[in-house]
Design a protein around this motif. Sequence first.
Motif, PDB file in Angstrom:
ATOM      1  N   ALA A 375      -1.427   2.640  11.780  1.00  0.00           N
ATOM      2  CA  ALA A 375      -0.339   3.023  12.535  1.00  0.00           C
ATOM      3  C   ALA A 375      -0.067   1.610  13.813  1.00  0.00           C
ATOM      4  CB  ALA A 375      -0.318   4.268  13.092  1.00  0.00           C
ATOM      5  N   ALA A 376      -1.568   1.493  14.118  1.00  0.00           N
ATOM      6  CA  ALA A 376      -1.479   0.297  15.479  1.00  0.00           C
ATOM      7  C   ALA A 376      -1.311  -0.844  15.060  1.00  0.00           C
ATOM      8  CB  ALA A 376      -2.605   0.492  16.057  1.00  0.00           C
ATOM      9  N   VAL A 377      -1.444  -1.361  13.658  1.00  0.00           N
ATOM     10  CA  VAL A 377      -0.969  -2.606  13.014  1.00  0.00           C
ATOM     11  C   VAL A 377       0.293  -2.639  12.857  1.00  0.00           C
ATOM     12  CG1 VAL A 377      -1.181  -4.202  11.113  1.00  0.00           C
ATOM     13  CG2 VAL A 377      -3.297  -3.018  12.341  1.00  0.00           C
ATOM     14  N   LEU A 378       0.927  -1.417  12.542  1.00  0.00           N
ATOM     15  CA  LEU A 378       2.386  -1.374  12.313  1.00  0.00           C
ATOM     16  C   LEU A 378       3.191  -1.636  13.553  1.00  0.00           C
ATOM     17  CD1 LEU A 378       3.904  -0.459   9.695  1.00  0.00           C
ATOM     18  CD2 LEU A 378       4.294   1.567  10.742  1.00  0.00           C
ATOM     19  N   GLU A 379       2.792  -1.132  14.495  1.00  0.00           N
ATOM     20  CA  GLU A 379       3.349  -1.366  15.978  1.00  0.00           C
ATOM     21  C   GLU A 379       3.206  -2.688  16.547  1.00  0.00           C
ATOM     22  OE1 GLU A 379       4.804   0.840  17.790  1.00  0.00           O
ATOM     23  OE2 GLU A 379       4.559   2.944  17.072  1.00  0.00           O
TER      24      GLU A 379
END
Length: 427
Positions: A375-379
Amino acid sequence: MTGLHERHLAVSPDWLALYYRHPLELTHGEGRHVWDADGNRYLDFFGGILTTMTAHALPEVTKAVSEQAGRIIHSSTLYLNRPMVELAERVAALSGIPDARVFFTTSGTEANDTALLLATAHRGSNQILAMRNSYHGRSFSAVSITGNRSWSTTSLSPLQTLYVHGGVRTRGPYAELSDERFIKACVADLEDLLGHTRGVAALIAEPVQGVGGFTAPPDGLYAAFREVLDRHGILWISDEVQTGWGRTGDHFWGWQAHASSGPPDILTFAKGIGNGMSIGGVVARADVMNCLDANSISTFGGSPVTMAAGLANLSYLLEHDLQGNARRVGGLLIERLRAVGAGSPAVREVRGRGLMIGIELVRPGTDEADPDRAAAVLEAARAGGLLIGKGGGHNTSVLRIAPPLSLTVAEAEEGAEILGQALHTAT
């Protein structure tokens, strides 16, 4: 929270997921790029979940839609429909299925639902074999054959579903085996399973599991399965909703990686063929498609407007060899991403074919999925101007990369650089 986000929450189900802490409103697109309501430009590496297959605002498709809408928008399948017949002829010929019949739906879910109806009616059985980690849609029947816990919303089912090994190569009890031994072990598992059942209708399988994180078996697994299925009279349904139309580069259909078995009995498709218009469908041998003994129609399947879009989109795809582009540019992209992944202890595996690539993330030093990092990489990728997806059978810890098939080398390089920075930022 934006006003539109607040309005969305007030009228939408809680389970209707949105990406990002601050969800995006996309207002327009062109080529491989989209823009949000604030004017930010993004390189699109997800294409509306593998649906914008050729390009955003492709002139050939928008022109076909506009011209057809100016003539007639809707008629239903109760009337002859020239665009529907023309697209059906082309799909039947491309499918590889002999004496093929084509039925159009409005989505991949509905296509798989129809395939299950045909298989169970043809075989007189409600028993279905499905792959572990699979996803086939959100209807009641499609959910009941979903082998991915994150998307299996109910244990109730109109079908008796039995799950088979083989869809995930690098996890599970056979992960350490060679490809040859892996296939033999999965076939033995299938044989053993069938020894405890009677009258199974069909096996449904995605050649590359989409929502499951772009996982795939070794080439030839479904050919080996087919030999077993044929001995038992069991049908094979190939779910090509995400893998079809040349996305994997090497083949036009995913089943062709297992081509020694010949084409499937039933093939389902959707997503990319409409380039954003709502088209799904089923191709089957005439004896299977014609097995229903009651009337049936489709109000919206085969709409003149969506069929016109599909015809224009398919013509563009073939005339510009986008399958070849997926192979060439996808091969470059996956090598760049593997180089990026080699520098991150959080990357367990970079896998895929053509422009269908998954990056599986884990907690460094372990084999445990890391959905928070995904999720952090997506952001972080969004902040860098890149839109990607996520999925996977282990708590959505796989980054899903599936750009339009017209992706250029420069755009592939740019996307890989942004994703590398995002991985560094998030880890």
